[in-house]
Design an enzyme around this catalytic site. Structure first.
Site, mmCIF file in Angstrom:
data_model
loop_
_atom_site.group_PDB
_atom_site.id
_atom_site.type_symbol
_atom_site.label_atom_id
_atom_site.label_comp_id
_atom_site.label_asym_id
_atom_site.label_seq_id
_atom_site.Cartn_x
_atom_site.Cartn_y
_atom_site.Cartn_z
ATOM 1 N N SER A 163 0.826 -1.202 0.000
ATOM 2 C CA SER A 163 0.000 0.000 0.000
ATOM 3 C C SER A 163 0.869 1.264 0.000
ATOM 4 O O SER A 163 1.715 1.424 -0.874
ATOM 5 C CB SER A 163 -0.954 -0.045 1.204
ATOM 6 O OG SER A 163 -1.931 0.964 1.152
ATOM 7 N N ASP A 221 -7.934 -5.294 -6.476
ATOM 8 C CA ASP A 221 -7.400 -4.331 -5.504
ATOM 9 C C ASP A 221 -7.604 -2.914 -6.041
ATOM 10 O O ASP A 221 -7.128 -2.563 -7.122
ATOM 11 C CB ASP A 221 -5.909 -4.627 -5.290
ATOM 12 C CG ASP A 221 -5.258 -3.720 -4.254
ATOM 13 O OD1 ASP A 221 -5.833 -2.678 -3.896
ATOM 14 O OD2 ASP A 221 -4.147 -4.060 -3.795
ATOM 15 N N HIS A 306 -7.285 -5.503 -1.489
ATOM 16 C CA HIS A 306 -6.106 -4.712 -1.131
ATOM 17 C C HIS A 306 -5.487 -5.186 0.181
ATOM 18 O O HIS A 306 -4.262 -5.182 0.333
ATOM 19 C CB HIS A 306 -6.481 -3.230 -1.019
ATOM 20 C CG HIS A 306 -5.326 -2.350 -0.666
ATOM 21 N ND1 HIS A 306 -4.225 -2.201 -1.482
ATOM 22 C CD2 HIS A 306 -5.081 -1.579 0.432
ATOM 23 C CE1 HIS A 306 -3.362 -1.380 -0.908
ATOM 24 N NE2 HIS A 306 -3.852 -0.986 0.248
#
Length: 353
Positions: A163, A221, A306
């Site tokens: 991320s 994602d 994600h």
């Protein structure tokens, strides 16, 4: 001399140097899933207050992986941190730099507001997101100090993160080469759920400086779709499609990915197939995750994808010490944005399983 011209001269000089030493070029880069799984565990560990349990479970004692340093600095005006740690192995002659991902919903919101358009020059390499650039500058000294230690000067460097951590890794790696701390062939980068960090100029410079670099993307994602790229208006979507369009490989105005995408259209459980996305547009292969049209008004599946990589919920897995016996909730019902996954995967010509 203008900054862009200075960087071009520097890049030409660097490529000449690397050709003498046998640069590890993109054609030599081979995605290693075993290696990626280990780096995912290290990325998960960054979410924990104590990274040592994950380090111990990820590497064998014979590799003698030692925690060199940890860092956490204030990233923005509400106090959200940019954090990570650095591990070294004298046995493998390897340093691994790990950046932590987004930890709070407020930080995710701030990233959303400030990732609309790359606008900050990154050492003549192109434009990058201001928030990511700020986080990089605040964490850079820790990386620079570690890589400047004389006994580690010849060690290979791995850079990873999930991320936001992937975004910071995406700025850290080319800066390492740009500043002369390592040559290109000494660096490997694998990130997970990385957002678009800069524009296409940055993408091209990055690919030259860090040829061994992979962005792992789990199915739908949502984060790798942010910020949005400028779409190629010359493309005509086929009849019956959802209207998704590829990124414009010429426009410098919007976000644009760097590095080779590794796309897992399924749930990333053991043995799931993946794709090496080297089609066009370069770094934004329209046969991979970018072919999915994301509905930002309904992101439950995209957020789940994600947070879950290789069958684990990344933050919780790290906080639990990367214990392989941990169990996690299954994915929500796949609807909407992911309804195309099966057909996309079926017609994709390049499968490496």
């Amino acid at each position: 001399m203008p900054k862009n011209l200075r960087f071009s001269v520097f890049l030409l000089f660097l490529l000449c140097i690397n050709s003498v030493f046998g640069e590890f070029g993109p054609e030599d880069a081979q995605y290693n899933e075993t290696e990626a799984r280990m780096l995912l565990s290290l990325s998960a560990a960054a979410y924990s207050l104590d990274v040592t349990p994950c380090i111990g479970r990820t590497f064998s004692p014979a590799e003698n992986q030692t925690l060199l340093s940890t860092f956490s600095v204030r990233c923005d005006f509400v106090g959200n941190p940019c954090a990570g740690y650095i591990v070294v192995s004298d046995v493998l002659q390897q340093i691994t730099v790990v950046f932590r991902g987004t930890k709070t919903s407020s930080q995710l919101l701030l990233e959303g507001w400030t990732t609309l358009k790359p606008s900050s020059d990154f050492y003549g390499m192109g434009l990058v997101n201001t928030y990511f650039r700020s986080g990089h500058e605040k964490t850079w000294q820790y990386v620079q100090d570690a890589l400047s230690i004389s006994q580690y000067r010849n060690y290979d460097v791995y850079v990873t993160g999930h991320s936001l951590g992937g975004a910071l890794a995406g700025l850290c790696a080319p800066r390492i080469v740009h500043d002369g701390l390592r040559q290109s062939q000494k660096i490997k980068v694998v990130t997970f759920g990385e957002p678009r960090v800069g524009n296409i100029e940055f993408s091209r410079a990055y690919d030259q400086l860090v040829p061994y670099s992979f962005r792992v993307v789990h199915s739908g994602d949502v984060v790798p779709h942010l910020p949005g790229c400028v779409k190629d208006l010359s493309y005509t979507p086929p009849a019956g499609s959802d209207g998704s369009m590829p990124c414009d490989p010429v426009s410098t105005n919007g976000g644009y990915h760097h590095a080779i995408e590794i796309w897992y259209p399924g749930n990333m459980t053991q043995g799931d197939p993946f794709m090496v996305c080297t089609g066009l547009p370069r770094d934004e292969d329209f046969g991979c995750s970018d072919s999915l049209k994301v509905n930002l008004g309904d992101t439950n599946q995209g957020v789940w994808d994600h947070r879950n990589y290789f069958g684990v919920e990344v933050p919780d897995f790290g906080k639990g010490g990367c214990d392989p016996s941990m169990t996690f909730k299954g994915p929500p019902t796949k609807t909407g944005v992911l309804s195309l996954v099966g057909s996309v995967f079926g017609r994709k010509r390049r499968s490496i399983r």
